[in-house]
Design an enzyme around this catalytic site. Structure first.
Site: not given
Ligand code: GLN
Length: 483
Positions: A77, A152, A176
């Site tokens: 990532k 994400s 995420s």
């Molecule tokens: N979707 C969640 C957010 O927008 C979690 C994102 C993540 O775990 N990086 O913060």
């Protein structure tokens, strides 16, 4: 096809000399070339580096080196620093940034012989649930390219699902790795906070961020976690505990394992097919000898508001460093203040700005006690729910997400609807405990459904054992997207 092997199968074939690392890397690079125009899972493909690393791996093996990941092609990532390879965190504010060092988790994979194929797409600074917040365009779901892969870490999930990598690293702050894995029909594990070093992970919310792993089986997750887990003197929040042998924990036996099913994770409004598939998966665990019982995690409903106070607060502080002076493109305006304003105004996307404003507000004098401090107290209550539950059960089984993958654009203009796709993953992040997901079925439209398995802090072995036992008895994880 070489790209259809699981990581564990590829390991065995490389070890036996049946295939070479170069052939394996080439097969993946070819597949990436063929599918990237449709999927856009990668932000950077490091073809030359990958081939060099693969040649190196073959040479090492010829010299009787038997490092566990020797020659295994993986995706990383793009929020994890990689020396000499552009790292953007999905943000225009880091366009063209080339880090001078490598994240510990990545370095450990490389030291174990892994071949990095490239850097995967992500919502900007990992803020999002669909990769639509990437500054470089969205990734598409390999099961249906009109749908999001989740986020994400959507690029990593899509790459593993589409056979464009044997495994991948992602990061999980509130879901995420678990949510995109569930949307893409692959497996993922978010380790306990402190299990994996955060050194070189571009910080979003430091008290929540954790590096996680993607694979096509629980056994693959065990291998990857084993390679990256353990203390790092460069991250004082990484626990000084030795990493156990996760693969050895996969006994296939879950007789007597106490599995809790939290009533708060089956809510009105969730997709009925998700509930059905997850309940069937829990029945399967029972059939394998687990003792299933109903439990309650009463503060679950506060996870979303608590997370959306704590994560933006920490983000507002962490993102202050992106000012156009130290990294990335600069919008020079003469006066320093105007330069900050112009650079940040132009290069941060709308979701990042929303979080910075939310967080700055929640931390500001007069509101700190009412919002940030209160949220921290409720976070403790959420953690105590789990402490009480784990006095009674060994793991918790629940859905990973309330629905299957939604359409691109469907929630892009509705932040709250987007935030709600993480309702089932946020709590484990807030509590700092283990959360994994494995495929457990498909909806009527052919989209994957995920079973979440949550375990106490540092009990990754039990979570992986349950996931692996489930996969020995089922075949959902072996299905591949029709590409
Ligand atoms: N979707 C969640 C957010 O927008 C979690 C994102 C993540 O775990 N990086 O913060």
């Amino acid at each position: 096809m070489l790209t259809d092997l699981t990581l564990s199968e590829a390991q065995a074939q490389l070890h036996a000399g049946a295939i070479t690392a170069v052939a394996l890397a080439q097969a993946h690079l070819e597949r990436i070339r063929a599918l990237e125009p449709d999927l856009h899972a990668y932000l950077t493909v490091t073809e030359d580096l990958a081939l060099q690393a693969a040649e190196d791996a073959d040479r090492r093996r010829a010299n009787s080196d038997d490092s566990p990941l020797l020659g295994i092609p993986l995706a990383i990532k793009d929020v994890l620093m990689t020396r000499g390879v552009p790292t953007t965190a999905g943000s225009r504010i880091l366009e063209g940034f080339v880090p001078p060092y490598t994240a510990t988790a990545v370095q450990r994979l490389l030291d174990a012989g892994a071949v990095m194929l490239g850097k995967t797409n992500t919502d900007e600074f990992a803020m999002g649930s669909s990769t639509e917040n990437s500054g470089y365009g969205p990734t598409r779901n390999p099961w249906d390219v009109t749908r999001v892969p989740g986020g994400s870490s959507g690029g990593s999930a899509a790459a593993v699902a589409a056979r464009m990598a044997l495994g991948a690293l992602g990061t999980d702050t509130g879901g995420s790795v678990r949510q995109p894995a569930s949307f893409c029909g692959v497996c993922a594990l978010k380790p306990s906070y402190g299990r994996v070093s955060r050194y070189g992970l571009i910080a979003f919310a430091s008290s929540l961020d954790q590096v996680g792993v993607f694979g096509r089986s629980a056994a693959d997750l065990a291998v990857l976690l084993g390679a990256i887990a353990g203390h790092d003197p460069r991250d004082s929040t990484s626990m000084a505990l030795p990493a156990p042998d996760y693969t050895a924990a996969l006994t296939g036996d879950i007789r007597g394992l106490r599995v809790g099913v939290p009533r708060e994770y089956f809510v009105e409004g969730m997709q009925p097919e998700v509930e059905e598939a997850v309940r069937a998966a829990i029945d399967q665990l029972a059939a394998l000898g687990a003792e299933v019982r109903a439990i309650s995690l009463p503060h679950t409903e506060y996870a979303l508001p608590v997370y959306y106070l704590i994560a933006p607060s920490e983000a507002s502080a962490n993102l202050a460093r992106f000012d156009g002076v130290r990294y990335g493109p600069r919008d020079a305006q003469g006066a320093l203040w105007s330069t900050y304003k112009a650079t940040r105004g132009r290069s941060f996307g709308p979701e990042v700005k929303r979080r910075i404003m939310l967080g700055t507000y929640a931390l500001s004098a007069g509101y700190y006690d009412a919002y940030y401090l209160k949220a921290q107290k409720v976070r403790t209550l959420i953690k105590q729910d789990f402490d009480r539950a784990f006095a009674e059960v060994d793991v918790i089984a629940a859905p990973t997400t309330p629905t299957t993958a939604f359409r691109i654009g469907e929630k892009a203009d509705d932040p709250l609807a987007m935030y709600l796709s993480d309702v089932f993953t946020l709590s484990a992040s807030l509590a700092g405990i283990v959360g994994a997901t494995v495929p457990c079925g498909f909806d009527g439209g052919g989209l994957p459904i995920g079973l979440q398995i949550i375990g106490p802090a540092f009990d990754e072995p039990t979570v992986l054992r349950a996931a692996d036992a489930y996969q020995r008895a089922t075949a959902w994880h072996t299905r591949r997207p029709p590409l």
